[in-house]
Design an enzyme around this catalytic site. Structure first.
Site, mmCIF file in Angstrom:
data_model
loop_
_atom_site.group_PDB
_atom_site.id
_atom_site.type_symbol
_atom_site.label_atom_id
_atom_site.label_comp_id
_atom_site.label_asym_id
_atom_site.label_seq_id
_atom_site.Cartn_x
_atom_site.Cartn_y
_atom_site.Cartn_z
ATOM 1 N N ASN A 28 34.355 16.696 -30.014
ATOM 2 C CA ASN A 28 33.977 15.350 -30.471
ATOM 3 C C ASN A 28 32.500 15.333 -30.824
ATOM 4 O O ASN A 28 32.044 16.290 -31.501
ATOM 5 C CB ASN A 28 34.492 14.214 -29.587
ATOM 6 C CG ASN A 28 34.090 14.176 -28.147
ATOM 7 O OD1 ASN A 28 34.558 14.967 -27.358
ATOM 8 N ND2 ASN A 28 33.238 13.250 -27.757
ATOM 9 N N ASP A 29 31.757 14.344 -30.474
ATOM 10 C CA ASP A 29 30.434 14.061 -31.040
ATOM 11 C C ASP A 29 29.545 15.279 -31.334
ATOM 12 O O ASP A 29 29.461 16.191 -30.508
ATOM 13 C CB ASP A 29 29.603 13.223 -30.060
ATOM 14 C CG ASP A 29 30.368 12.125 -29.389
ATOM 15 O OD1 ASP A 29 31.505 11.864 -29.776
ATOM 16 O OD2 ASP A 29 29.818 11.527 -28.458
ATOM 17 N N GLN A 45 30.315 18.038 -28.461
ATOM 18 C CA GLN A 45 31.190 17.788 -27.316
ATOM 19 C C GLN A 45 32.423 18.677 -27.470
ATOM 20 O O GLN A 45 33.100 18.649 -28.506
ATOM 21 C CB GLN A 45 31.594 16.312 -27.274
ATOM 22 C CG GLN A 45 30.487 15.398 -26.814
ATOM 23 C CD GLN A 45 30.220 15.549 -25.315
ATOM 24 O OE1 GLN A 45 30.916 15.003 -24.500
ATOM 25 N NE2 GLN A 45 29.193 16.326 -24.984
ATOM 26 N N ARG A 158 24.223 6.327 -21.198
ATOM 27 C CA ARG A 158 24.431 7.679 -21.741
ATOM 28 C C ARG A 158 23.873 7.898 -23.156
ATOM 29 O O ARG A 158 23.315 7.026 -23.765
ATOM 30 C CB ARG A 158 25.911 8.031 -21.728
ATOM 31 C CG ARG A 158 26.845 7.118 -22.478
ATOM 32 C CD ARG A 158 28.274 7.676 -22.348
ATOM 33 N NE ARG A 158 29.259 6.863 -23.036
ATOM 34 C CZ ARG A 158 29.997 5.930 -22.433
ATOM 35 N NH1 ARG A 158 29.832 5.671 -21.152
ATOM 36 N NH2 ARG A 158 30.883 5.234 -23.128
ATOM 37 N N ASP A 159 24.068 9.124 -23.608
ATOM 38 C CA ASP A 159 23.838 9.599 -24.987
ATOM 39 C C ASP A 159 22.354 9.603 -25.389
ATOM 40 O O ASP A 159 21.963 9.000 -26.410
ATOM 41 C CB ASP A 159 24.680 8.788 -25.986
ATOM 42 C CG ASP A 159 26.175 8.808 -25.636
ATOM 43 O OD1 ASP A 159 26.587 9.721 -24.898
ATOM 44 O OD2 ASP A 159 26.911 7.916 -26.084
ATOM 45 N N GLU A 211 27.785 3.382 -28.341
ATOM 46 C CA GLU A 211 27.600 4.783 -27.958
ATOM 47 C C GLU A 211 26.692 5.488 -28.964
ATOM 48 O O GLU A 211 26.455 5.007 -30.075
ATOM 49 C CB GLU A 211 28.956 5.505 -27.889
ATOM 50 C CG GLU A 211 29.894 4.901 -26.846
ATOM 51 C CD GLU A 211 31.179 5.687 -26.627
ATOM 52 O OE1 GLU A 211 31.519 5.942 -25.471
ATOM 53 O OE2 GLU A 211 31.842 6.047 -27.613
ATOM 54 N N TRP A 294 38.475 7.512 -32.429
ATOM 55 C CA TRP A 294 39.039 7.491 -31.080
ATOM 56 C C TRP A 294 40.419 6.855 -31.031
ATOM 57 O O TRP A 294 41.168 7.042 -30.071
ATOM 58 C CB TRP A 294 38.083 6.806 -30.097
ATOM 59 C CG TRP A 294 37.003 7.728 -29.617
ATOM 60 C CD1 TRP A 294 35.655 7.577 -29.778
ATOM 61 C CD2 TRP A 294 37.175 8.961 -28.892
ATOM 62 N NE1 TRP A 294 34.981 8.638 -29.212
ATOM 63 C CE2 TRP A 294 35.892 9.499 -28.658
ATOM 64 C CE3 TRP A 294 38.277 9.670 -28.431
ATOM 65 C CZ2 TRP A 294 35.692 10.703 -27.980
ATOM 66 C CZ3 TRP A 294 38.082 10.870 -27.765
ATOM 67 C CH2 TRP A 294 36.807 11.369 -27.548
HETATM 68 C C1 FRU Z 1 31.330 9.090 -27.811
HETATM 69 C C2 FRU Z 1 31.334 9.482 -26.349
HETATM 70 C C3 FRU Z 1 29.938 9.441 -25.782
HETATM 71 C C4 FRU Z 1 30.030 10.391 -24.627
HETATM 72 C C5 FRU Z 1 30.969 11.428 -25.139
HETATM 73 C C6 FRU Z 1 31.878 12.031 -24.118
HETATM 74 O O1 FRU Z 1 32.367 9.613 -28.555
HETATM 75 O O2 FRU Z 1 32.205 8.637 -25.632
HETATM 76 O O3 FRU Z 1 29.471 8.160 -25.431
HETATM 77 O O4 FRU Z 1 28.780 10.926 -24.273
HETATM 78 O O5 FRU Z 1 31.761 10.817 -26.137
HETATM 79 O O6 FRU Z 1 32.649 13.060 -24.671
#
Ligand code: FRU
Length: 469
Positions: A28-29, A45, A158-159, A211, A294
């Site tokens: 992911n991200d 990710q 986060r992030d 996010e 998502w």
């Molecule tokens: C966004 C997210 C972030 C988090 C990550 C976890 O897609 O939910 O906020 O850090 O993915 O995989």
């Protein structure tokens, strides 16, 4: 490059060639995007053990040209007590953190969210910001012994995106309190001790959790003080349903972001999330987004690898017809991709017969004066699947991918959002890249972007026009 590190199997019909994918696992991200010593690094990710979300770690890939990518071993692995959530990397060239050797070129410092698992002995369930550093250009990483460096005792903090602010000579960290719909700014002189600076929120973005924030410095058209663009992803609340990314144009004084503008979608399509910029880039910011949503990300038909990044894109500001500032983005299209410049009649015409497995770039202009459609037909006969770039009777443009899948994988998410040009120009440019399952569309000189996945699974591609249905 995907094709050197893991050759494309004949059956792997959906694997893009110029969009970053993990070899055989979940992505992911984008995380830790940085250009360093002439190499583009994309961390991401990653579930190193599966094709759905879990065991979150940072995967790692490098590129010399932003076109082809080489996957490297996992950079930041998860443990039983800690998942490694999204974040960023900076080059601490002056070794302000003291984490590098005193005579070296300064370490790379990764900021990530420690998502502590229920097995954590002292702070289960908490999300806090932590550091890892590398002294060999990102090949190997050491977790900082005194992690976390910033906590709010929150379960949804986060992030971290970190950058250096020249005027105030401070590092700035941008994070979210995801459920509160707020972006938090912290500042630091040494990347280790962080002081709260401000909190930003906006009533125009309340459709989901916030996010993956980023803050980009961008020249203001016509000169003067630079402008700043805050990028925030929301899930749900995206412009095409599910998750999506927004931008806000405003000002930043080193501690506080302010804006009078309304949030605008960074991308009108369904598949651009968590878009953030590369550190270490002079000139226009370069962004990558996660090319998924998502709402259905874990169900796309590409097991065992799953998800890709968008093509990279640059971001600038322009002046809209009404005098306000607007975001302009341009796709960075790999030079290797074959380009067809199309003359589009508004009547029926066959324009090209192509190999659907070869990436293709189609450029041209759409007339806003008559309803018509550009068809991209994958395969033929009863198995044919259509992706349609359409102009409706009001001159609005849309990309319809509702039929462009062999099997429907997300029936509830076939919605497309029409793009309405703000002026009454007769012609609107398009630049469309199809790289197997990945479709990136730049419209109207970069005033709109649409990212979308398709899964037609066919070997032929016919390009033709039709008047409106
Ligand atoms: C966004 C997210 C972030 C988090 C990550 C976890 O897609 O939910 O906020 O850090 O993915 O995989």
């Amino acid at each position: 490059m995907n094709s050197t590190s893991s050759p494309i199997a004949p059956a792997d019909v959906h694997r893009p060639r110029y969009h970053l994918t993990a070899d055989a696992t979940w992505m992911n991200d984008p995380n830790g995007l940085i250009r360093h010593d002439g190499v583009w690094h994309a961390f991401f990710q990653n579930n190193p053990e599966g094709s759905t979300w879990g065991n979150m770690s940072w995967g790692h890939a490098v590129s010399e040209d932003l076109a082809t990518w080489t996957n490297l071993p996992v950079a930041l692995p998860f443990s039983e007590t800690e998942l490694i959530f999204s974040g960023s990397v900076v080059h601490d060239a002056k070794n302000t953190s003291g984490l590098g050797a005193t005579d070296g070129k300064g370490p790379l410092v990764a900021f990530y969210t420690s998502a502590y698992t229920p097995a954590h002995p002292t702070t289960p369930g908490i999300q806090a910001q932590s550091i890892a550093f590398s002294e060999d250009g990102g090949a190997t990483w050491t977790y900082y012994a005194q992690n976390p460096v910033l906590t709010r005792d929150s379960e949804n903090f986060r992030d971290p995106k970190v950058f250096f602010h020249q005027e105030s000579s401070r590092w700035v960290m941008v994070t979210v309190e995801a459920l509160d719909h707020s972006v938090h700014f912290h500042v630091s002189q040494d990347l280790l001790a962080w002081e709260p600076a401000s909190v930003f929120t906006h009533p125009g973005l309340d459709g989901g959790i916030w996010e993956c924030p980023d803050l980009l410095r961008v020249p203001t058209p016509g000169g003067g003080e630079d402008s700043w663009v805050l990028v925030v992803s929301t899930n749900p609340g995206g412009p095409a349903g599910g998750s999506g990314t927004y931008s806000l144009i405003g000002h930043f004084d080193g501690r506080r972001f302010t804006t009078e503008a309304a949030p605008q979608p960074l991308d009108l399509g369904p598949d651009c999330y968590a878009a953030v910029s590369f550190s270490g880039v002079d000139g226009d910011p370069v962004l990558l987004g996660w090319m998924n949503n998502w709402a259905y990300a874990e169900h796309t038909p590409t097991d065992p690898w799953r998800s890709s990044m968008t093509l990279p894109r640059t971001l600038q500001l322009g002046t809209a017809a009404d005098g306000t500032l607007e975001v302009i983005q341009h796709l960075i299209v790999p030079a290797e991709i074959r380009t067809l410049d199309l003359e589009l009649p508004t009547s029926s015409a066959v324009l090209a017969e192509l190999d659907a497995e070869e990436p293709i770039r189609l450029r041209g202009t759409l007339s806003t004066r008559s309803a018509h459609r550009l068809f991209l037909r994958f395969g033929d006969g009863p198995q044919a699947r259509d992706l349609i770039l359409a102009v409706d009777p009001e001159g609005r443009i849309s990309l319809d991918r509702s039929d462009a899948h062999r099997e429907p994988f997300a029936p509830e998410h076939t919605r497309t959002l029409p793009y309405a040009p703000a002026t009454d120009r007769d012609e609107i440019s398009f630049d469309l890249v199809i790289d197997r399952s990945c479709v990136d569309l730049e419209l109207d000189g970069g005033r709109a972007m649409i990212s979308a996945q398709i899964f037609p699974g066919a070997s032929t591609l016919a390009v033709f026009t039709e008047p409106a249905a």
